[in-house]
Design an enzyme around this catalytic site. Structure first.
Site, PDB file in Angstrom:
ATOM      1  N   CYS A 103       0.824  -1.205   0.000  1.00 54.96           N
ATOM      2  CA  CYS A 103       0.000   0.000   0.000  1.00 54.96           C
ATOM      3  C   CYS A 103       0.861   1.259   0.000  1.00 54.96           C
ATOM      4  O   CYS A 103       0.658   2.159  -0.808  1.00 54.96           O
ATOM      5  CB  CYS A 103      -0.938  -0.008   1.207  1.00 54.96           C
ATOM      6  SG  CYS A 103      -1.936   1.487   1.296  1.00 54.96           S
ATOM      7  N   CYS A 128      -1.531   1.767  -3.030  1.00 55.27           N
ATOM      8  CA  CYS A 128      -2.523   2.836  -2.799  1.00 55.27           C
ATOM      9  C   CYS A 128      -1.920   4.238  -2.755  1.00 55.27           C
ATOM     10  O   CYS A 128      -2.453   5.159  -3.379  1.00 55.27           O
ATOM     11  CB  CYS A 128      -3.242   2.625  -1.460  1.00 55.27           C
ATOM     12  SG  CYS A 128      -3.360   0.955  -0.859  1.00 55.27           S
ATOM     13  N   LYS A 175      -0.110   5.448  -6.014  1.00 55.99           N
ATOM     14  CA  LYS A 175      -1.188   5.481  -7.032  1.00 55.99           C
ATOM     15  C   LYS A 175      -2.079   6.712  -6.853  1.00 55.99           C
ATOM     16  O   LYS A 175      -2.378   7.448  -7.792  1.00 55.99           O
ATOM     17  CB  LYS A 175      -1.999   4.183  -6.924  1.00 55.99           C
ATOM     18  CG  LYS A 175      -3.193   4.031  -7.858  1.00 55.99           C
ATOM     19  CD  LYS A 175      -4.469   4.666  -7.404  1.00 55.99           C
ATOM     20  CE  LYS A 175      -4.964   4.284  -6.042  1.00 55.99           C
ATOM     21  NZ  LYS A 175      -5.427   2.950  -5.896  1.00 55.99           N
ATOM     22  N   TYR A 227      -9.382  -3.250 -10.851  1.00 51.40           N
ATOM     23  CA  TYR A 227      -9.000  -2.008 -10.169  1.00 51.40           C
ATOM     24  C   TYR A 227      -7.815  -1.337 -10.857  1.00 51.40           C
ATOM     25  O   TYR A 227      -7.858  -0.163 -11.208  1.00 51.40           O
ATOM     26  CB  TYR A 227      -8.560  -2.310  -8.743  1.00 51.40           C
ATOM     27  CG  TYR A 227      -9.641  -2.592  -7.739  1.00 51.40           C
ATOM     28  CD1 TYR A 227     -10.124  -1.575  -6.930  1.00 51.40           C
ATOM     29  CD2 TYR A 227     -10.147  -3.870  -7.564  1.00 51.40           C
ATOM     30  CE1 TYR A 227     -11.086  -1.812  -5.980  1.00 51.40           C
ATOM     31  CE2 TYR A 227     -11.115  -4.130  -6.613  1.00 51.40           C
ATOM     32  CZ  TYR A 227     -11.587  -3.103  -5.817  1.00 51.40           C
ATOM     33  OH  TYR A 227     -12.532  -3.345  -4.882  1.00 51.40           O
ATOM     34  N   GLU A 231      -7.654   2.167 -12.947  1.00 52.32           N
ATOM     35  CA  GLU A 231      -7.003   3.311 -12.314  1.00 52.32           C
ATOM     36  C   GLU A 231      -5.855   3.835 -13.189  1.00 52.32           C
ATOM     37  O   GLU A 231      -5.764   5.034 -13.474  1.00 52.32           O
ATOM     38  CB  GLU A 231      -6.523   2.938 -10.918  1.00 52.32           C
ATOM     39  CG  GLU A 231      -7.718   2.668  -9.991  1.00 52.32           C
ATOM     40  CD  GLU A 231      -7.345   2.292  -8.564  1.00 52.32           C
ATOM     41  OE1 GLU A 231      -6.170   1.968  -8.319  1.00 52.32           O
ATOM     42  OE2 GLU A 231      -8.236   2.332  -7.690  1.00 52.32           O
ATOM     43  N   HIS A 247     -27.023  21.956   0.029  1.00 52.29           N
ATOM     44  CA  HIS A 247     -27.032  22.502  -1.314  1.00 52.29           C
ATOM     45  C   HIS A 247     -26.074  23.676  -1.465  1.00 52.29           C
ATOM     46  O   HIS A 247     -25.986  24.486  -0.553  1.00 52.29           O
ATOM     47  CB  HIS A 247     -28.469  22.961  -1.638  1.00 52.29           C
ATOM     48  CG  HIS A 247     -28.641  23.392  -3.049  1.00 52.29           C
ATOM     49  ND1 HIS A 247     -28.666  22.498  -4.087  1.00 52.29           N
ATOM     50  CD2 HIS A 247     -28.795  24.623  -3.602  1.00 52.29           C
ATOM     51  CE1 HIS A 247     -28.837  23.157  -5.215  1.00 52.29           C
ATOM     52  NE2 HIS A 247     -28.910  24.447  -4.959  1.00 52.29           N
ATOM     53  N   GLU A 251     -25.733  15.770  -2.101  1.00 57.37           N
ATOM     54  CA  GLU A 251     -27.156  15.948  -1.783  1.00 57.37           C
ATOM     55  C   GLU A 251     -28.029  14.997  -2.598  1.00 57.37           C
ATOM     56  O   GLU A 251     -29.146  14.686  -2.203  1.00 57.37           O
ATOM     57  CB  GLU A 251     -27.586  17.401  -2.009  1.00 57.37           C
ATOM     58  CG  GLU A 251     -27.637  17.843  -3.453  1.00 57.37           C
ATOM     59  CD  GLU A 251     -28.083  19.305  -3.608  1.00 57.37           C
ATOM     60  OE1 GLU A 251     -29.112  19.675  -3.036  1.00 57.37           O
ATOM     61  OE2 GLU A 251     -27.366  20.075  -4.286  1.00 57.37           O
TER      62      GLU A 251
END
Ligand code: NDP
Length: 448
Positions: free
Chosen positions: A43, A48, A51, A178, A182, A437, A442
């Site tokens: 990672c 991760c 990346k 993945y 990516e 908002h 939302e």
């Protein structure tokens, strides 16, 4: 004299191993950890973290383009791969240092060498030294799988992508999961010609079909070429150092780099596991029970090496619970339901819970709510790209059993919404919440 040199010996200083070491030490255990590469594991060192930094770099491509609509004059913007690559490498080194500091602060003994299991309580280090431990934890993670084809030595895996000497002008990426999605997003945004080939007929198996389909549509519009039902037959290196990729169907493609992203396999080779009596499954993964104990009482395993859920936060949760239970007298179970996940594609995806197909397979009274919208910023700059949020509700209980999103900042929004899904909240609970908002999030409380 204690019976063993250490109470706990961990093989692998990645996310799961480092967390287990720190927590076990906090309970008073004498802990050692062996790592033959760099402290931090996949990672931090080659997954991760670097990346995500490349993903941030790629986002500037759209942002710089959009900036003119907001009145900014950015006439001379150029991109330099070497600067990005070296800055990312420096950041990884900084984090590696912090991980090493964590080990030192917790008085964990680090052996910077390869370790294997000699006997249920004995670890053998590459130097030949043998160390005894009351408990051994296997946290060796996984490794990219490269299928067998002629010229596979010319293919790169995600391990090497952060060290490329230059940005490839043309890149072929094999896989539809993945890593393929990516990196295809990153390289397309940075200016490479990207071709993705996939053995099946869809990308992101396991994700909701509609969401995966939306990513495919947007990626295609961005200029990424997708070829389905296609695999690499061979790679030939040409005189000019470019690569000719022969495919199982269609014409060969000439590129500068080939990335194979065909899944990862557990790192169990050469660890002496079978010899010590540790049972592995057909894919070489360590088989563990719900306390991460293997078929040998003194040996445990957490994270990708068990090939259950290949995600860093899961390995961390497992390492933490293992150490709390084994050395802190606790009895913690990890709940593997409703684990949120994200694909840092362009745009990114966030998901938690059941897909529509899974909910139907389970025989639920499936009710689907969606919001298919153009983010305000996209509308302003004339970008036609649409976000899609999809909520899966069990009609019998009104519970939200799945939430799937593709659009800007989806992973950030999804992490918060995943708390509601994990807590078993209903569609009525979402609807009772007043919208914030203007935001993209939302849409979660306005779905029809
Ligand atoms: P994935 O499992 O996501 O995808 C593998 C892809 O390769 C699929 O499209 C699969 O096709 C294909 N494939 C599998 N075997 C072969 C083969 N023998 N020949 C050709 N194609 C094949 O793996 P990745 O490599 O993309 O990533 C590895 C793991 O790392 C992920 O599973 C994930 O757990 C983790 N990861 C997580 C990230 C995140 O959380 N954002 C980011 C990156 C990695 P098919 O669909 O037909 O099986």
């Amino acid at each position: 004299m204690p019976e063993f040199d250490f109470d706990l010996f961990i093989i692998g200083a990645g996310s799961g191993g480092v967390r287990a070491s720190r927590v076990a030490a906090s309970h008073g255990a004498r802990v050692a950890i062996a790592e033959d590469h760099r402290v931090g594991g996949t990672c931090v060192i080659r997954g991760c973290v670097p990346k995500k930094l490349l993903v941030y770099a790629a986002q500037f491509s759209d942002d710089l383009h959009d900036a003119t609509s907001f009145g900014w004059d950015i006439s001379a913007s150029t991109f330099d791969w070497a600067t990005l690559r070296d800055n990312v490498a420096n950041e990884v080194t900084r984090l590696e240092g912090l991980y090493g500091q964590t080990l030192a602060n917790n008085k964990v003994t680090l052996f910077a060498e390869r370790a294997s299991i000699a006997e249920p309580h004995i670890v053998r280090l590459a130097s030949g030294k043998e160390v005894t431990a009351g408990t051994i934890l296997i946290a060796t993670g996984g490794w990219p799988h490269v299928p067998d084809f002629a010229g596979r030595e010319h293919a790169l895996t995600s391990n090497e992508m952060f060290h490329l000497p230059e940005l490839p002008r043309r890149i072929l990426i094999a896989g539809g999961g993945y890593i393929a999605n990516e990196f295809s997003g990153v390289f397309c945004a940075l200016g490479s010609d990207v071709t993705v080939i996939n053995r099946g007929d869809r990308i992101l198996r396991g994700y909701d079909d509609q969401i995966a389909q939306r990513l495919l549509q947007i990626s295609t519009e961005k200029g990424i070429d997708f070829l389905f039902h296609t695999e690499i037959q061979s790679i030939e290196k040409l005189a000019d150092a470019s690569l000719r990729v022969h495919l199982t169907s269609g014409d060969p493609i000439d590129v500068d780099s080939v990335l194979v992203a065909a899944g990862r396999v557990p790192n169990t080779t050469g660890l002496g596991l079978a010899e010590a009596g540790v049972k592995l499954d057909a894919h070489g993964a360590v088989i563990v029970d719900d306390q991460w104990q293997t078929s040998v009482d003194s040996i445990f395993a957490v994270g990708d090496v068990t090939d259950r859920v290949q995600l860093t936060p899961v390995a961390i949760r497992e390492g933490h619970a293992f150490a709390d239970n084994r050395f802190g007298g606790k009895n913690i179970r990890v709940d593997y339901s409703n684990i949120p996940s994200a694909v840092f594609s362009n745009p990114p995806i966030g998901a938690v819970g059941l897909t529509e197909a899974e909910a139907r397979e389970q025989g639920l009274d499936v009710q689907i709510y969606t919001s298919d919208f153009r983010a305000m910023k996209n509308a302003f700059v004339g970008n036609s790209e649409r976000a899609l949020y999809k909520m899966i509700v069990d009609g019998a209980t009104d519970k939200v059993v799945g939430l799937h999103m593709i659009g800007p900042e989806s992973p950030e929004i999804l992490q918060a919404a995943a708390i509601a899904v994990k807590a078993g909240l209903t569609k009525a609970d979402f609807d009772a919440t007043i919208a914030l908002h203007p935001s993209m999030a939302e849409e979660l409380v306005l779905m029809k």
